[in-house]
Design a protein around this motif. Structure first.
Motif, PDB file in Angstrom:
ATOM      1  N   LEU A   1       0.894  -1.271  -0.008  1.00  0.00           N
ATOM      2  CA  LEU A   1       0.115  -0.235   0.182  1.00  0.00           C
ATOM      3  C   LEU A   1       0.796   1.232  -0.024  1.00  0.00           C
ATOM      4  O   LEU A   1       2.006   1.011   0.441  1.00  0.00           O
ATOM      5  N   VAL A   2       0.207   2.248  -0.493  1.00  0.00           N
ATOM      6  CA  VAL A   2       1.056   3.651  -0.312  1.00  0.00           C
ATOM      7  C   VAL A   2      -0.037   4.590   0.140  1.00  0.00           C
ATOM      8  O   VAL A   2      -1.124   4.657  -0.119  1.00  0.00           O
ATOM      9  N   VAL A   3       0.337   5.370   1.024  1.00  0.00           N
ATOM     10  CA  VAL A   3      -0.475   6.513   1.736  1.00  0.00           C
ATOM     11  C   VAL A   3      -0.137   7.821   1.030  1.00  0.00           C
ATOM     12  O   VAL A   3       1.036   8.279   0.918  1.00  0.00           O
ATOM     13  N   LEU A   4      -1.383   8.559   0.648  1.00  0.00           N
ATOM     14  CA  LEU A   4      -1.234   9.699   0.030  1.00  0.00           C
ATOM     15  C   LEU A   4      -1.556  10.937   1.087  1.00  0.00           C
ATOM     16  O   LEU A   4      -2.817  10.665   1.646  1.00  0.00           O
ATOM     17  N   LYS A   5      -1.246  11.909   1.042  1.00  0.00           N
ATOM     18  CA  LYS A   5      -1.736  12.900   2.054  1.00  0.00           C
ATOM     19  C   LYS A   5      -1.653  14.422   1.138  1.00  0.00           C
ATOM     20  O   LYS A   5      -0.776  14.817   0.654  1.00  0.00           O
ATOM     21  N   GLY A   6      -2.783  15.294   1.703  1.00  0.00           N
ATOM     22  CA  GLY A   6      -2.903  16.436   1.176  1.00  0.00           C
ATOM     23  C   GLY A   6      -3.613  17.105   1.801  1.00  0.00           C
ATOM     24  O   GLY A   6      -4.809  16.796   2.416  1.00  0.00           O
ATOM     25  N   GLY A   7      -3.602  18.529   1.880  1.00  0.00           N
ATOM     26  CA  GLY A   7      -4.523  19.474   2.359  1.00  0.00           C
ATOM     27  C   GLY A   7      -5.910  19.622   1.688  1.00  0.00           C
ATOM     28  O   GLY A   7      -5.512  19.555   0.380  1.00  0.00           O
TER      29      GLY A   7
ATOM     30  N   GLN B   1      -5.435   9.431   1.830  1.00  0.00           N
ATOM     31  CA  GLN B   1      -5.997   8.209   0.900  1.00  0.00           C
ATOM     32  C   GLN B   1      -5.063   7.167   0.622  1.00  0.00           C
ATOM     33  O   GLN B   1      -3.778   7.264   0.607  1.00  0.00           O
ATOM     34  N   VAL B   2      -5.460   5.950   0.815  1.00  0.00           N
ATOM     35  CA  VAL B   2      -4.472   4.885   0.871  1.00  0.00           C
ATOM     36  C   VAL B   2      -4.680   4.089  -0.425  1.00  0.00           C
ATOM     37  O   VAL B   2      -5.857   3.693  -0.562  1.00  0.00           O
ATOM     38  N   VAL B   3      -3.781   3.590  -1.311  1.00  0.00           N
ATOM     39  CA  VAL B   3      -4.098   2.930  -2.657  1.00  0.00           C
ATOM     40  C   VAL B   3      -3.155   1.622  -2.506  1.00  0.00           C
ATOM     41  O   VAL B   3      -2.063   1.750  -2.053  1.00  0.00           O
ATOM     42  N   ARG B   4      -3.469   0.785  -3.230  1.00  0.00           N
ATOM     43  CA  ARG B   4      -2.513  -0.447  -3.511  1.00  0.00           C
ATOM     44  C   ARG B   4      -1.654   0.075  -4.573  1.00  0.00           C
ATOM     45  O   ARG B   4      -1.906   0.780  -5.294  1.00  0.00           O
ATOM     46  N   LYS B   5      -0.401  -0.547  -4.721  1.00  0.00           N
ATOM     47  CA  LYS B   5       0.465  -0.095  -5.658  1.00  0.00           C
ATOM     48  C   LYS B   5       0.364  -0.162  -6.887  1.00  0.00           C
ATOM     49  O   LYS B   5       0.983   0.599  -7.660  1.00  0.00           O
TER      50      LYS B   5
END
Length: 546
Positions: free
Chosen positions: A290-296, A518-522
């Protein structure tokens, strides 16, 4: 005061992070829920990427989890953000924003503003097909604008305040539509680009399908089914007007309001992506798949107060000011969001030059002062306090967590808060007609800064629903003048002044802006956290690597 303090320490208001989770039902007494971890998700955050179509692979189905049910997928006048999550892949508007909120042509290839600024002539893109095969023409634009103005059910009249001063549309020719305005209006292009309330649909749509359960637009994906509280199903629109798009064959939007269910599904590979809380991001950051995405984002949390009907203690400005001074926003950020978040007024941080600065909010307008708060309560004859019902969303869970912290903090000025959690559809319906005492709600993206301000104008229906007894002519004039001035340099001081005045009047009380994870699969490529708080990447840029 620093922006980040120890997350699990006791904070002003007497509620620890763990206690807030327990009160909100996320943590059972004596046990920490899966996904509740100290610290931030910084180590797992993907850096901002430059998206290139040269490496795109086509095909496949993505399964994305929604944290709230869309309730319905009607194109116009829906209150809930989740409505747009459900429908956005099906629809386009005349113009659009790119990832960085730059204005771009969409269904219109060009436009011209009349000299008196009371009309805009749009030249439509030729050969665009709706999902039912009909070609886009100016009659569809005319019909769509009429629906925006008429707010057909299941839409709400409360959203009419977001619409610029449209009068109607003249069909100049098959591919030319003239949008007429009551007056010069700086909000038009932002409203259209935002897309939430401005999709273009085929003429007669509301007589052709059940718009609550189906959609016909020109978007990259064609809706083939919506089952409330379950899923929205899409397949690729092979006739999409953007060459080379869409990238995926199909998309399933699965409603999973329980975060632990979303986390489990991500770990098991049952879904490809989801929005999660700070705790959820921390729980998943070590998963190599998994990869975690972060943003305002433009989303922020605030208190809305009704000022209507029989006299209530908070109808007195001194009580509202006392409430504002008793709320410790940094404590909310630390307790609920592991120290990640910002203070916010009526306009959220990051929305261009328009909002009040963090320094102004922390040192002037939202600084905790219990001594002054108690003095204001006493001056208003409320030293013994009162009880109030605070309605909020049942999901996502942070609303109840914030409510529990505020409940504890307001005990210091003898206000007894009764928290009432409501499912999103019920909450939205009650909010739209002013059927509440206090609401702890979430605000989202607006096409123009006026979208955050126009509900303080007595000409708006939502003003009359929420606080018809509140009056401030200075603010009324600022809101009215600001939206007809097209020069941003001249608009800026008007809206800044109105925000300062609202920090004293406080019919609404800004709380915090939260980061979004938001978390996405690779295998999911091209996804990003959109500032507008929608899943725009799913619609426009996501492709699958396997």
């Amino acid at each position: 005061m620093s922006d980040k303090e120890t997350p699990d320490s006791a904070v002003s208001g007497g509620v620890t992070r763990r206690e807030a989770l327990v009160k909100a039902g996320v943590v059972a007494a004596g046990a920490v829920a899966a996904g509740s971890m100290a610290g931030t998700a910084k180590a797992a955050v993907r850096k901002k990427e430059t998206f290139s179509t040269s490496k795109v692979k086509y095909g496949g189905r993505i399964i994305w989890a929604l944290e709230q049910d869309p309730v319905h997928v009607a194109p116009f006048a829906a209150i809930l953000t989740s409505n747009h999550w459900g429908k956005q892949a099906a629809y386009d508007s005349l113009v659009e924003w790119d990832k960085d909120l730059n204005l771009k042509p969409a269904l219109a290839t060009s436009w011209k503003i009349a000299a008196d600024q009371r009309s805009i002539t749009f030249n439509l893109r030729k050969g665009v097909k709706f999902h039912n095969g009909k070609e886009l023409d100016a009659g569809d634009v005319k019909y769509s604008v009429e629906q925006m103005l008429a707010a057909p059910l299941p839409g709400s009249v409360s959203t009419l305040s977001q619409i610029p001063s449209f009068v109607g549309v003249d069909v100049v020719s098959k591919y030319v539509a003239r949008l007429r305005l009551k007056a010069p209006d700086a909000r038009v292009f932002g409203f259209l680009a935002w897309g939430r309330y401005s999709p273009i649909v085929p003429a007669g749509l509301y007589d052709q399908i059940n718009v609550s359960r189906d959609a016909i637009g020109t978007g990259p994906y064609r809706m083939i089914g919506f089952n409330p509280n379950d899923r929205v199903e899409y397949v690729a629109n092979k006739n999409f007007w953007k060459k080379g798009q869409p990238y995926m064959d199909a998309m399933t939007l699965k409603t999973l309001p329980d975060e632990q269910a979303r986390i489990a599904a991500l770990r098991a590979g049952a879904i490809d992506g989801a929005t999660v809380s700070t705790d959820g991001a921390n729980a998943l950051k070590s998963d190599g798949n998994l990869v975690v995405l972060k943003g305002g984002t433009a989303a922020f949390r605030e208190l809305q107060l009704t000022i209507k009907g029989d006299p209530k203690p908070w109808h007195d400005i001194r009580v509202r000011q006392a409430v504002n001074l008793a709320i410790n926003r940094q404590a909310i950020i630390n307790t609920v969001f592991n120290g990640n978040g910002k203070f916010t007024g009526i306009v959220p941080p990051g929305y261009g030059p328009w909002p009040l600065t963090q320094a102004e909010l922390k040192t002037k307008y939202q600084k905790v002062d219990l001594v002054k708060a108690k003095a204001l309560m006493a001056a208003a004859g409320q030293s013994k306090g009162f009880s109030v019902k605070l309605s909020t969303f049942s999901t996502p869970i942070d609303h109840q967590q914030i409510a529990s912290v505020i409940k504890s903090q307001l005990k210091a000025i003898n206000i007894d808060v009764d928290i009432v959690a409501q499912e999103p559809g019920t909450f939205a319906a009650n909010n739209g007609v002013g059927n509440f005492e206090w609401d702890l709600t979430a605000r989202g993206m607006r096409g123009d800064v006026d979208g955050y301000m126009n509900e303080y104008n007595p000409a708006q229906a939502i003003y009359r629903a929420w606080y018809p007894l509140w009056k401030n002519q200075k603010i009324w004039r600022a809101v009215g003048n600001g939206k007809i001035i097209l020069d941003p340099a001249k608009r800026l001081p008007i809206y800044k002044g109105a925000q300062v005045a609202l920090q004293s009047e406080l019919p609404q009380i800004g709380l915090i802006q939260v980061n979004k994870y938001q978390v996405v699969r690779k295998r999911v490529q091209g996804m990003y956290v959109a500032f507008d708080d929608f899943n725009t990447g799913l619609r426009n840029t996501v492709w699958l690597n396997s």
